[in-house]
Design an enzyme around this catalytic site. Structure first.
Site, short mmCIF file in Angstrom:
data_model
loop_
_atom_site.label_atom_id
_atom_site.label_comp_id
_atom_site.label_asym_id
_atom_site.label_seq_id
_atom_site.Cartn_x
_atom_site.Cartn_y
_atom_site.Cartn_z
N LYS A 128 0.84 -1.21 0.00
CA LYS A 128 0.00 0.00 0.00
C LYS A 128 0.86 1.25 0.00
CE LYS A 128 -1.10 2.62 3.11
NZ LYS A 128 -1.45 3.32 4.36
N ASP A 147 -6.08 0.79 1.46
CA ASP A 147 -6.05 1.05 2.90
C ASP A 147 -7.40 0.64 3.49
OD1 ASP A 147 -7.79 2.98 2.01
OD2 ASP A 147 -6.50 4.68 2.49
#
Length: 229
Positions: A128, A147
């Site tokens: 991420k 996320d």
């Protein structure tokens, strides 16, 4: 209820993207980093399980005390902890910030690598974080940063049923054509903060409610309960 076809899901996904573009045409990273890729890297590292607002409160002092990669690489962990102690998991994050700076300095000549695999070799940096840094700092789109907001929205929209962010990302990458990947994280984060909130989503005023299977199911359930009264 008939199962949604692959084509129908794609058309719905593209419709969601169109609505997001209308509502968030200039969505951007909320982290303040002054255009410096290394500062962005550290800010995203710090933002895990913490709000961007909280990170933005501590990073000015961090940059003032450690203005360069070399400065942070030589930092004392207790000093970094003192600066970032208001954010979650600050003990681990302080150590990772220093280790990350040391590796960027020693392995990459103080330059943040522009490769998703190389970025993930850095302490505290997962896929991420790597996706956000590549997209935001360098305009390189290798994937979609998943996320908590993106994960939640992907599941509520029934675009994924996977149990991890990495698997959810793969579901989204298979669903959306590559040219759509770039804006998704920033737009969905804003949408998740403003409308598709974790505990009490604002479904009644949501601008994609007609495209959301979760909303449709909740309305149907409400109608059944009302009919029994």
């Amino acid at each position: 209820m008939p199962r949604e076809t692959k084509q129908a899901k794609l058309e719905r996904a593209l419709a969601v993207a169109d609505r997001m573009n209308e509502h968030y045409p200039q969505a951007e990273c909320a982290l303040v980093y002054g255009g410096n890729p290394f500062r962005l890297l550290i800010a995203v590292l710090l933002s895990a399980q913490t709000t961007d607002k909280g990170v933005n409160k501590v990073t000015p002092a961090l940059w003032e005390k450690y203005p360069t990669v070399a400065d942070l690489a030589q930092a004392n962990v207790a000093d970094v902890e003192q600066i970032i102690k208001t954010i979650g998991f600050y003990h681990t994050k302080a150590a990772n910030c220093i280790k990350c700076a040391q590796m960027v300095l020693s392995e990459y000549g103080a330059e943040v690598p522009r490769d998703i695999d190389e970025l993930q070799k850095l302490p505290g940096v997962g896929r991420k974080t790597a996706n956000v840094v590549l997209n935001e700092a360098f305009g390189i789109v290798e994937g979609i940063a998943v996320d908590t907001h993106v994960f939640r929205i992907a599941h509520r929209l029934k675009f994924s049923a996977s149990d991890t962010p990495s698997k959810t990302e793969q579901d989204l990458l298979k669903l959306y054509p590559r040219e759509y990947w770039g804006p998704i994280n920033h737009q969905w984060v804003l949408f998740g903060r403003e409308t598709c909130i974790a505990r009490k989503p604002k479904c009644d005023t949501c601008f994609i409610q007609d495209l959301c299977p979760t909303y449709a199911a909740s309305r149907k359930a409400a109608e059944k309960r009302a009919a029994k009264k």
